[in-house]
Design an enzyme around this catalytic site. Structure first.
Site, PDB file in Angstrom:
ATOM      1  N   CYS A 113     -68.983  -0.816 -58.384  1.00 52.81           N
ATOM      2  CA  CYS A 113     -68.671   0.258 -59.328  1.00 52.81           C
ATOM      3  C   CYS A 113     -69.893   0.597 -60.172  1.00 52.81           C
ATOM      4  O   CYS A 113     -70.233  -0.131 -61.110  1.00 52.81           O
ATOM      5  CB  CYS A 113     -67.496  -0.148 -60.219  1.00 52.81           C
ATOM      6  SG  CYS A 113     -67.018   1.120 -61.401  1.00 52.81           S
ATOM      7  N   CYS A 154     -68.991   1.335 -63.827  1.00 49.88           N
ATOM      8  CA  CYS A 154     -68.722   0.118 -64.616  1.00 49.88           C
ATOM      9  C   CYS A 154     -70.002  -0.633 -64.968  1.00 49.88           C
ATOM     10  O   CYS A 154     -70.182  -1.076 -66.103  1.00 49.88           O
ATOM     11  CB  CYS A 154     -67.805  -0.826 -63.838  1.00 49.88           C
ATOM     12  SG  CYS A 154     -66.303  -0.085 -63.188  1.00 49.88           S
ATOM     13  N   ASP A 155     -70.884  -0.809 -63.996  1.00 50.72           N
ATOM     14  CA  ASP A 155     -72.000  -1.740 -64.142  1.00 50.72           C
ATOM     15  C   ASP A 155     -73.381  -1.088 -64.158  1.00 50.72           C
ATOM     16  O   ASP A 155     -74.385  -1.786 -64.341  1.00 50.72           O
ATOM     17  CB  ASP A 155     -71.965  -2.766 -63.000  1.00 50.72           C
ATOM     18  CG  ASP A 155     -70.665  -3.554 -62.974  1.00 50.72           C
ATOM     19  OD1 ASP A 155     -70.079  -3.756 -64.048  1.00 50.72           O
ATOM     20  OD2 ASP A 155     -70.229  -3.950 -61.875  1.00 50.72           O
TER      21      ASP A 155
END
Length: 319
Positions: free
Chosen positions: A146, A149-150
């Site tokens: 992701c 997300c990261d």
């Protein structure tokens, strides 16, 4: 044969008619249970493996409103505790059959049967893996599924995005704004994603396409984190080392909705057909989180779905 307390509890759960059955104990399912319980409903959450879903294995969450930083495990634990404090019932079981009754629904699991007046499907979805050496070992240590997300953790670094669909192209475009260099690796000689996205990426000086290529191995450095990708060119057969700080695998997601196929409509890839109202094609059934058809799959959208589904179910039950 003597029955244990666990056996007696399960018998009691099996004999009870719940207002809302929720299949899945991730962010969407637990959020739905919280809103359902607060609405005065008798709620049962059935989870097949572990509480929290995918996010529970994330070492750090920084994009959920209200938390500057929290581990996925702690986030999941807090959701669980909140639901339990509201009187939600939790059972660990794998649902094998779902059917509609004259009044409500019946779920048959490996260990028991559960009945409820309404149903929320919140089974989530799993990121598809490449299945190559080093991938599992380095997940969370440079390998991610992701970019949203990261991605911010790799600001100013060198990364690779693996995949050729629109999601992969979007991830590469996002990372190009953060990173010194982005390799976009795809097994075919052209992308499956939107042409406009691919054309925009071609104009970015820090993006390099590695087409007709596959990652054969993720290699760790001395610090135990991802350091190198072994990339094979499918045309020449040659294997080269691509040095990176991170790799984002974007080759699609896989839902686990097969058990509900005779109850609700699924799309061609197995996701439950449901819009932003979370309503499915079956009256009394809602779908929340990553397992439904949707454009954005994030922790916050899973929570939003859980809220919508539970409040809609409560309104439905009140008539």
């Amino acid at each position: 044969m003597l029955l244990t307390l666990r056996d007696l509890r399960r018998i009691a759960v099996n004999k009870m008619m719940y207002d809302i059955l929720i299949v899945g104990g991730g962010c969407a399912g637990l959020t739905a249970s919280i809103y359902g319980a607060r609405a005065g409903m008798k709620v049962l959450v059935i989870e097949g493996s572990s509480i929290g879903g995918q996010i529970s294995s994330s070492p750090k969450v920084e994009n959920y409103p209200g938390f500057m930083e929290i581990s996925g495990m702690e986030f999941s634990d807090r959701l669980y505790e909140q639901a339990m404090n509201l009187g939600v019932t939790l059972e660990f079981d794998t649902i094998q059959k779902a059917e509609k009754l004259n009044e409500g629904f019946k779920l048959t699991g490996e260990y028991g049967e559960y009945e409820g007046k309404s149903l929320i499907i919140a089974t989530g979805a799993k990121h598809r893996h490449l299945g190559v050496p080093g991938e599992e070992e380095l997940s969370g240590k440079g390998v991610s599924y992701c970019a949203v997300c990261d991605g911010a953790f790799y600001r100013g670094k060198i990364v690779a995005v693996i995949g050729g669909g629109s999601s992969a192209l979007q991830s590469a475009e996002l990372m190009a704004g953060y990173c010194e260099k982005v390799y976009l690796i795809h097994r075919r000689d052209e992308f499956r994603g939107e042409t406009a996205l691919a054309e925009r990426l071609k104009t970015k000086e820090n993006v390099e396409f590695l087409l007709s290529s596959v990652v054969e191995e993720f290699v760790a450095g001395e610090d135990g984190k991802l350091d190198t990708l072994k990339v094979k060119c499918l045309i020449s057969g040659s294997v080269s080392d691509v040095v990176v700080n991170g790799a984002f695998i974007s080759v699609g997601q896989q839902p686990d909705n097969e058990v509900f196929k005779d109850l609700v409509s699924l799309d061609s890839t197995g996701f439950v057909v449901a819009g932003e109202d979370c309503k499915t094609t079956c009256e009394g059934v809602w779908c929340a989180g990553d397992c439904r058809t949707k454009a954005i799959r994030q922790l916050s959208t899973a929570a939003a779905d859980g809220t919508v589904a539970a409040l809609s179910a409560a309104e439905y039950l009140r008539g």
